[in-house]
Design a protein around this motif. Structure first.
Motif, PDB file in Angstrom:
ATOM      1  N   THR A 128       7.949  -1.633  -1.292  1.00 21.81           N
ATOM      2  CA  THR A 128       6.246  -1.352  -2.227  1.00 21.81           C
ATOM      3  C   THR A 128       6.403   0.201  -1.703  1.00 21.81           C
ATOM      4  N   ALA A 129       6.354   0.452  -0.884  1.00 20.14           N
ATOM      5  CA  ALA A 129       5.570   1.874  -0.089  1.00 20.14           C
ATOM      6  C   ALA A 129       6.531   2.703  -1.795  1.00 20.14           C
ATOM      7  N   ALA A 130       7.592   2.895  -1.221  1.00 21.08           N
ATOM      8  CA  ALA A 130       8.830   3.858  -1.839  1.00 21.08           C
ATOM      9  C   ALA A 130       7.438   3.811  -3.501  1.00 21.08           C
ATOM     10  N   PHE A 131       8.046   2.614  -4.352  1.00 20.29           N
ATOM     11  CA  PHE A 131       7.681   2.351  -5.331  1.00 20.29           C
ATOM     12  C   PHE A 131       6.491   3.141  -5.854  1.00 20.29           C
ATOM     13  N   ILE A 132       5.415   2.369  -4.711  1.00 22.58           N
ATOM     14  CA  ILE A 132       4.064   3.137  -5.110  1.00 22.58           C
ATOM     15  C   ILE A 132       3.994   4.601  -5.003  1.00 22.58           C
ATOM     16  N   GLY A 133       5.008   4.765  -4.025  1.00 24.98           N
ATOM     17  CA  GLY A 133       5.067   6.493  -4.505  1.00 24.98           C
ATOM     18  C   GLY A 133       5.575   7.039  -5.305  1.00 24.98           C
ATOM     19  N   ALA A 134       6.438   6.634  -6.082  1.00 20.12           N
ATOM     20  CA  ALA A 134       7.460   6.972  -6.995  1.00 20.12           C
ATOM     21  C   ALA A 134       6.643   6.877  -8.258  1.00 20.12           C
ATOM     22  N   ALA A 135       4.751   6.229  -8.384  1.00 25.21           N
ATOM     23  CA  ALA A 135       4.553   6.479  -9.314  1.00 25.21           C
ATOM     24  C   ALA A 135       2.880   7.211  -8.648  1.00 25.21           C
ATOM     25  N   THR A 136       3.049   8.077  -8.168  1.00 28.08           N
ATOM     26  CA  THR A 136       2.271   9.090  -7.090  1.00 28.08           C
ATOM     27  C   THR A 136       2.489  10.570  -7.334  1.00 28.08           C
ATOM     28  N   PHE A 137       1.557  11.388  -7.666  1.00 29.03           N
ATOM     29  CA  PHE A 137       2.173  13.219  -7.145  1.00 29.03           C
ATOM     30  C   PHE A 137       3.238  13.330  -8.371  1.00 29.03           C
ATOM     31  N   ARG A 138       4.205  13.057  -7.803  1.00 23.65           N
ATOM     32  CA  ARG A 138       4.969  12.965  -8.988  1.00 23.65           C
ATOM     33  C   ARG A 138       5.678  12.298  -9.634  1.00 23.65           C
ATOM     34  N   PHE A 139       5.128  11.984 -11.446  1.00 24.97           N
ATOM     35  CA  PHE A 139       5.214  10.445 -11.398  1.00 24.97           C
ATOM     36  C   PHE A 139       6.960  10.344 -12.079  1.00 24.97           C
ATOM     37  N   GLY A 140       7.038   8.817 -11.390  1.00 22.21           N
ATOM     38  CA  GLY A 140       8.062   8.806 -11.923  1.00 22.21           C
ATOM     39  C   GLY A 140       9.186   9.084 -10.704  1.00 22.21           C
ATOM     40  N   GLU A 141       9.705   9.832  -9.642  1.00 21.29           N
ATOM     41  CA  GLU A 141      10.221   9.981  -9.208  1.00 21.29           C
ATOM     42  C   GLU A 141       9.746  10.191  -7.461  1.00 21.29           C
ATOM     43  N   PHE A 142      10.955   9.366  -6.971  1.00 24.48           N
ATOM     44  CA  PHE A 142      10.105   9.085  -5.339  1.00 24.48           C
ATOM     45  C   PHE A 142      10.739  10.191  -4.842  1.00 24.48           C
ATOM     46  N   ASN A 143       9.143  10.499  -3.801  1.00 18.11           N
ATOM     47  CA  ASN A 143       9.045  11.585  -3.291  1.00 18.11           C
ATOM     48  C   ASN A 143       8.511  11.072  -1.732  1.00 18.11           C
ATOM     49  N   ILE A 144       8.563  11.619  -1.012  1.00 20.45           N
ATOM     50  CA  ILE A 144       8.025  11.463   0.797  1.00 20.45           C
ATOM     51  C   ILE A 144       6.911  10.947   0.729  1.00 20.45           C
ATOM     52  N   PHE A 145       5.876  12.222   0.011  1.00 18.06           N
ATOM     53  CA  PHE A 145       4.435  12.219   0.674  1.00 18.06           C
ATOM     54  C   PHE A 145       4.106  10.913  -0.572  1.00 18.06           C
ATOM     55  N   GLY A 146       4.771  10.802  -1.601  1.00 17.53           N
ATOM     56  CA  GLY A 146       4.201   9.436  -2.448  1.00 17.53           C
ATOM     57  C   GLY A 146       4.618   8.226  -1.416  1.00 17.53           C
ATOM     58  N   THR A 147       5.136   8.131  -1.381  1.00 15.62           N
ATOM     59  CA  THR A 147       5.776   7.463   0.193  1.00 15.62           C
ATOM     60  C   THR A 147       4.879   6.677   1.433  1.00 15.62           C
ATOM     61  N   VAL A 148       4.756   8.078   1.767  1.00 13.99           N
ATOM     62  CA  VAL A 148       3.785   7.855   2.922  1.00 13.99           C
ATOM     63  C   VAL A 148       2.323   7.248   2.559  1.00 13.99           C
ATOM     64  N   VAL A 149       1.848   7.318   1.005  1.00 17.43           N
ATOM     65  CA  VAL A 149       1.082   7.120   0.325  1.00 17.43           C
ATOM     66  C   VAL A 149       0.880   6.155   0.350  1.00 17.43           C
ATOM     67  N   GLY A 150       1.868   4.944   0.006  1.00 11.21           N
ATOM     68  CA  GLY A 150       2.481   3.761  -0.531  1.00 11.21           C
ATOM     69  C   GLY A 150       2.394   3.076   0.744  1.00 11.21           C
ATOM     70  N   VAL A 151       2.444   3.685   1.846  1.00  9.48           N
ATOM     71  CA  VAL A 151       2.271   2.429   3.204  1.00  9.48           C
ATOM     72  C   VAL A 151       0.653   2.519   3.522  1.00  9.48           C
ATOM     73  N   LEU A 152       0.018   3.979   3.408  1.00  8.34           N
ATOM     74  CA  LEU A 152      -0.892   3.976   3.503  1.00  8.34           C
ATOM     75  C   LEU A 152      -1.747   2.606   2.533  1.00  8.34           C
ATOM     76  N   VAL A 153      -1.452   2.395   1.780  1.00  5.64           N
ATOM     77  CA  VAL A 153      -2.304   1.757   0.855  1.00  5.64           C
ATOM     78  C   VAL A 153      -1.924   0.277   1.503  1.00  5.64           C
ATOM     79  N   THR A 154      -0.219  -0.266   1.808  1.00  4.76           N
ATOM     80  CA  THR A 154      -0.018  -0.999   1.871  1.00  4.76           C
ATOM     81  C   THR A 154      -0.794  -1.831   3.517  1.00  4.76           C
ATOM     82  N   GLN A 155      -0.525  -0.778   3.848  1.00  6.29           N
ATOM     83  CA  GLN A 155      -1.834  -0.992   4.839  1.00  6.29           C
ATOM     84  C   GLN A 155      -3.587  -1.338   5.440  1.00  6.29           C
ATOM     85  N   ILE A 156      -3.579  -0.401   4.374  1.00  3.76           N
ATOM     86  CA  ILE A 156      -5.188  -0.347   4.205  1.00  3.76           C
ATOM     87  C   ILE A 156      -5.098  -1.948   3.709  1.00  3.76           C
ATOM     88  N   ALA A 157      -4.921  -2.341   2.740  1.00  2.00           N
ATOM     89  CA  ALA A 157      -4.588  -3.432   2.149  1.00  2.00           C
ATOM     90  C   ALA A 157      -4.582  -4.998   2.884  1.00  2.00           C
TER      91      ALA A 157
END
Lengths: 567, 343
Positions: free
Chosen positions: B276-305
């Protein structure tokens, strides 16, 4: 029938398609600028222009894939706007797109039935062949009839993946014709066909298209356009800049119309030096191929090289400064030979001698170390990383050379090395090019970046597979220029091409390949476009396999054809 | 055209690309979407924070924020590791079982067998590297599909968790210093967050700045072209799997120390959250590409939720529902933008 049509033309007839003042703006460009054109019934209209001239935008508007900002389209005198490609097909406008869209693991019949009223998994067998995608009775009958018209009857039960590209293309055309279009748009149908196959294709589609539908024919190949079309429309910068009767138009004029005034005078002279048959007049700037062949030492020698099953006993010698051509139709083993030299096929016997040293090439890395450079056909699929920067595309094989401590890239050094080469190769726009995504550049510029990739490593044996595939006329000359320059700098170059004209202009020696072996060699003054075409065709005649495609009106052959007859 | 920075170059490059091919459908809309799309996830996150902030008591307290960060640390390590195979167009479904095995194996060694913690860590890492190497070999060299190969590996590793622990819960006997370390704070920041941050930075440098990262991206971008350009595609793929399992096992070891208790199948539940985090990450920052910081944001989103939902007092299973929904939304979002872009 034929005489009727001639009479029709004298009378004022309602055009099948009448486009009036069509405009389409994308942010930053006016892609179509008040384009007007018409297509008469049973007419074959050629659409010429280099990449970005507006041809694809126009065809998108005509096939419902895009909507114009202003202007009218009239179909049989009725104003119309297509909501979608399906809508366009329903109204009788079909397109055969340039990429081969066939399903290789389905049979010819199943491929033709796609998009018709089909039932999935109709049980039953036909001619001993399991049918997975059966059709309604009328659809099956229509397919049988179409197959007969296109001389495809023998391959109806053959898996399409095993067929030659020309046959696959015919199946695509058949599929479009089965929707009973009044206008059919053929987009670069000959893109990966060799000269004789093109003629085969034309001989079949010419009468069919004329009897059944009007045709808009889009191609970069000028000879074909003049050969096939009644009328030619030339587009440049989103506008229709010329409309000519194909019978009174010659290649020189057409080429000039396409390239226009925005190209350098150098290229114009180059174009002017090519006569109608694509032959180069002596003394022109491009005549430097006539410089003494075999000027330098031998850099590459293949001795009875076999990489079964595709490469069967090839002997060749390549010298510094030489551009060696490989002709032959698709499937003749041209690409396999290059792949073998690139270490990508297992050598089964014979040997490769590089600069006098017998060399084992077991992987592309081995070939790179040995000083080879390979520029594969179908650049998009085989050579380019569209989302990566130009610099990253160029340095991929040489990353360790730009690596600092800890395997980290020294970015500044990388950019500066690449930029130097981009400037030398005249990549445009040059400013910031090294950082920009390579997908942003035209085909010609992308090819230059791939060339830069290998220049970085100092390669001196270049293997070019279809070097100008999908590159427009102007950029083509520049690629030729680069190839000649590489040769004069002492590289040995092998060029594989489907275009006899290209080989005639570049090469001092041309090997003709068939079934994985070199069967004929043309050298010196024998290297002309017509000689190369003739050699390819001569081979075709010897092979009975090609015959079913020529013999129009042949009796249907019952039962299964031997599979290799169709391949 | 003057190009002041890399960012504008990309934007103008996209414009030029559209010009050159003269085949975009509706560029105005596309550009607008492309501008908004990378901000979609941050906006959604902000919305969640605001909502939970009003709807619950204590969501925005320092203690709760620290808690969310501390809970995110280990999932971040795993998800960042998973991002590497994802960038290559591969994936690893054995990460959860692998983290679990690392937890159980390490716990068994230090708590039951009394092995020195340093040696226990080395043995655990070696075991996980072996599993990763096996995954990599099977997928990259033998050519098995990652889906089936890593599911098989996952099942095997779950079995090993029971075998290693003798199906008995392991508690007590964990090295005190390491347990204290895992639960400590440096200033207001949990130590594990700092460990995770270091790993994130390392992964980012590896992927964006190193030779290996370039090769990983080349394999992901066009494996055939990479092979023909002399990249050792198989080795790169195999290494990617090894790195992924390495990250998962580090997280597993840290988890054992933090909990000071271990039991089969009771380890980090990171499989779905990481994807989930990685795919949310692929929709963040560099769109359509998996990227490290996007993945971090993705984890935070799931944890916050997850945290917010617990504070709302909804039943526990809601987290699963929410995670499934959010993954689907991320995928649909990416798909819609991609379709708009190409059609």
């Amino acid at each position: 029938m034929t005489s009727d049509r001639v009479e029709d033309r004298r009378r004022p007839v309602v055009p099948v398609l009448d486009v009036r003042e069509l405009s389409k703006r994308y942010p930053g460009t006016l892609a179509l600028d008040r384009v007007s054109l018409h297509v008469a019934p049973n007419e074959i209209l050629g659409l010429a222009g280099h990449n970005g001239a507006g041809k694809s935008t126009l065809t998108r508007m005509l096939t419902g894939a895009g909507r114009p900002d202003s202007g009218d389209m009239l179909l049989d005198g009725q104003s119309i706007r297509f909501r979608s490609p399906d809508d366009a097909i329903t109204h009788g406008v079909a397109q055969v797109p340039q990429p081969l869209m066939i399903i290789p693991n389905l049979t010819g019949r199943e491929n033709l039935l796609l998009g018709m009223h089909t039932r999935l998994f109709r049980p039953g067998r036909e001619n001993g062949e399991q049918l997975w995608f059966g059709g309604s009775k009328s659809a099956v009958a229509a397919v049988e009839l179409m197959a007969e018209h296109l001389h495809l009857t023998k391959i109806l039960n053959v898996k399409v993946g095993r067929l030659r590209p020309v046959t696959q293309r015919l199946i695509m055309i058949g599929r479009a014709l089965l929707r009973n279009p009044r206008l059919i748009i053929l987009d670069e149908p000959t893109a990966n066909l060799a000269t004789p196959e093109v003629e085969l294709l034309f001989s079949i589609i010419r009468p069919l298209a004329r009897d059944r539908a009007s045709v808009i024919y889009v191609t970069h190949r000028l000879d074909e356009m003049l050969d096939l079309c009644d009328r030619v429309i030339v587009m440049r910068q989103g506008r229709v800049i010329a409309e000519k009767d194909a019978r009174i138009l010659d290649k020189k004029e057409l080429s000039g119309l396409i390239t226009g005034a925005d190209l350098s005078s150098k290229i114009k002279t180059l174009v002017a030096d090519v006569d109608i048959h694509g032959q180069v007049h002596a003394g022109g700037p491009s005549a430097d191929r006539s410089k003494t062949p075999h000027a330098g030492e031998e850099v590459l020698c293949c001795e009875d090289l076999c990489a079964l099953p595709r490469t069967r006993g090839v002997d060749l010698r390549l010298h510094r400064g030489e551009v060696l051509g490989i002709a032959g139709r698709d499937g003749s083993g041209r690409t396999s030979l290059l792949r073998t030299l690139w270490g990508d096929r297992q050598v089964t016997s014979g040997r490769i001698v590089v600069r006098g040293v017998p060399t084992r090439l077991a992987s592309p890395r081995d070939a790179i170390k040995a000083g080879f450079a390979y520029l594969p056909e179908e650049r998009a699929a085989n050579a380019v990383f569209p989302l990566a920067s130009v610099a990253a595309n160029a340095t991929l094989p040489w990353l360790s050379r730009f690596a600092g401590p800890g395997g980290l890239m020294r970015a500044r050094e990388e950019i500066s090395s690449v930029s130097t080469l981009l400037k030398r190769l005249d990549v445009r726009p040059l400013k910031g090019a090294a950082y920009a995504r390579i997908g942003a550049f035209s085909g010609g510029n992308q090819q230059k970046v791939v060339i830069a990739r290998w220049l970085l490593g100092g390669a001196d044996i270049f293997l070019f597979d279809e070097p100008t595939q999908g590159i427009d006329v102007g950029a083509r000359e520049q690629v030729y220029e680069v190839i000649r320059e590489l040769a004069s700098d002492g590289a040995g170059i092998i060029v594989v091409s489907s275009e006899a004209e290209e080989l005639a202009r570049l090469c001092s020696t041309v090997h003709l390949m068939r079934d994985g072996a070199v069967v004929q060699t043309l050298a010196g003054d024998d290297v002309t476009e017509s000689a190369i075409s003739l050699a390819i065709v001569a081979g075709e005649i010897e092979i009975p396999a090609a015959e079913p495609w020529v013999g129009a009106g042949r009796a249907r052959v019952s039962g299964r054809s031997p599979p290799d007859a169709a391949i | 055209m003057t190009i002041p920075s890399e960012r504008t170059t990309l934007a103008s490059a996209q414009t030029r690309m559209a010009d050159a091919s003269s085949a975009p459908s509706d560029k105005a809309r596309r550009t607008a979407l492309e501008m908004i799309a990378p901000l979609g996830v941050p906006i959604m996150t902000l919305g969640m924070v605001v909502y939970f902030g009003f709807a619950t008591t204590g969501f925005l307290s320092i203690g709760n924020i620290t808690d969310v960060c501390a809970n995110s640390a280990l999932p971040v390590i795993v998800a960042v590791g998973l991002t590497i195979p994802l960038v290559m167009g591969e994936f690893d479904l054995s990460i959860s079982a692998l983290a679990g095995l690392a937890t159980v194996l390490y716990a068994q060694l230090v708590a039951k067998e009394g092995v020195d913690p340093a040696i226990a860590i080395l043995v655990t890492l070696a075991a996980s590297l072996a599993a990763g190497a096996f995954n990599g070999f099977m997928i990259a060299y033998v050519g098995l599909p990652a889906l089936v190969a890593t599911i098989a590996m996952s099942s095997f590793l779950v079995g090993m968790q029971f075998y290693v622990s003798g199906s008995v819960q392991i508690y007590g006997g964990f090295p005190e210093t390491l347990v204290a370390f895992s639960r400590s704070n440096i200033g207001p920041v949990p130590t594990l967050v700092i460990v995770a941050a270091i790993i994130v930075l390392g992964a980012w440098v590896l992927l964006e700045k190193s030779v290996f990262g370039r090769q990983v991206k080349a394999v992901g971008g066009n494996a055939e072209a990479a092979r023909l350009a002399g990249v050792d595609v198989r080795r790169t793929r195999a290494l990617g799997f090894i790195l992924c399992t390495f990250a998962a096992s580090i997280a597993g070891i840290l988890f054992a120390n933090k909990q000071a208790v271990a039991y089969p199948l009771a380890g980090l539940d990171v499989l779905l959250p990481s994807f989930t985090a990685a795919f949310i990450g692929a929709a963040t920052f560099r769109f359509g590409e998996f990227n490290i910081f996007g993945t971090v944001v993705g984890v935070l989103v799931t944890q916050i939720a997850a945290n917010g939902l617990i504070l709302l007092g909804v039943p526990n299973y809601t987290t699963y529902v929410f995670q499934g929904v959010i993954l689907l939304v991320a995928l649909i979002f990416a798909r819609v933008v991609a379709l708009r872009g190409t059609n």
